[in-house]
Scaffold this motif. Structure first.
Motif: not given
Length: 243
Positions: A196-204, A209-217
């Motif tokens: 939704v927010l668009g790739p390569d934007t700070p919010a995205a 990064n949060a998704a990768r962290f939570l996925d690993f956890i």
């Protein structure tokens, strides 16, 4: 005077401490009393949600009068039918409740879960929970609904079609897996936000990064829970019975 009879003023200070949700140990320190004295006083007089100083004082006077002995006997250990020391058990229950609340449980679900844990059968009906905790059946129903939503208790029906609420050896495994599944939903939602927010934007990038962290956890938690599940059965069968 530790070990002596609680005064009416001390009971009022106990009531004030309970109203401020202070732990029994902190209330006891303020009075210069053992924690077990405060615990017994509260549990003998309605519990933390129903304790009233004036009523407790009058009830103690009546008990002392019926016994024909000084009310200072309140300081003596009281035993339970199972032989355990009542004050020590009540103090442990309050500690357990406080730890569960610190982990995020509301007070009443924490009280219900603690009651089930310290019951040898690990199983009680709603009516017995209500009597033990001195609350209404409706209050128990709400607490159970919350605990079931968190996979912290399960329901069994006996031959008389009565519901029993159970904690058993798989409790922690089930709640841990439920927590991992909740993480999975957060991962999915975060990655939807990236689109939704668009790739390569700070919010995205932040969401990815949060998704990768939570996925690993989540994967680590699930793998560890599966590997450690046998530990839950190492100390005995954990059989439950009717409460």
């Amino acid at each position: 005077m530790p070990g002596g009879r609680l005064t009416q003023e001390e009971r009022r200070r106990i009531a004030l401490g309970l109203a401020e949700s202070l732990p029994y140990a902190e209330i006891a320190r303020g009075l210069g009393r053992p924690t077990s004295t405060v615990t017994r006083e509260v549990m003998r007089n309605g519990g933390p949600t129903a304790y009233r100083a004036d009523l407790a004082h009058r009830a103690t006077e009546r008990r002392a009068h019926r016994r024909g002995t000084p009310a200072s006997r309140d300081a003596e250990p009281a035993s339970r039918p199972d032989g355990r020391e009542a004050g020590a058990v009540a103090e442990y229950e309050e500690t357990f409740i406080a730890v569960l609340m610190a982990s995020g449980l509301p007070r009443m679900p924490a009280r219900v879960l603690t009651c089930l844990f310290v019951t040898d059968a690990g199983s009680l009906t709603a009516s017995r929970l209500a009597r033990r905790l001195e609350v209404s059946p409706a209050t128990i129903s709400k607490a159970i609904a919350f605990l079931e939503s968190q996979s912290l208790v399960r329901r069994e029906r006996d031959e008389r079609r009565r519901d029993h609420y159970v904690v058993d050896n798989d409790l922690f495994y089930q709640s841990t897996i439920a927590s991992a599944r909740a993480n999975d939903r957060l991962v999915e939602t975060a990655r939807r936000g990236v689109a939704v927010l668009g790739p390569d934007t700070p919010a995205a990038n932040r969401l990815e990064n949060a998704a990768r962290f939570l996925d690993f956890i989540s994967e680590s938690i699930t793998r560890a829970a599966e590997q450690a599940r046998e530990v839950l059965h190492a100390g005995g069968s954990g059989a439950t019975g009717a409460g």
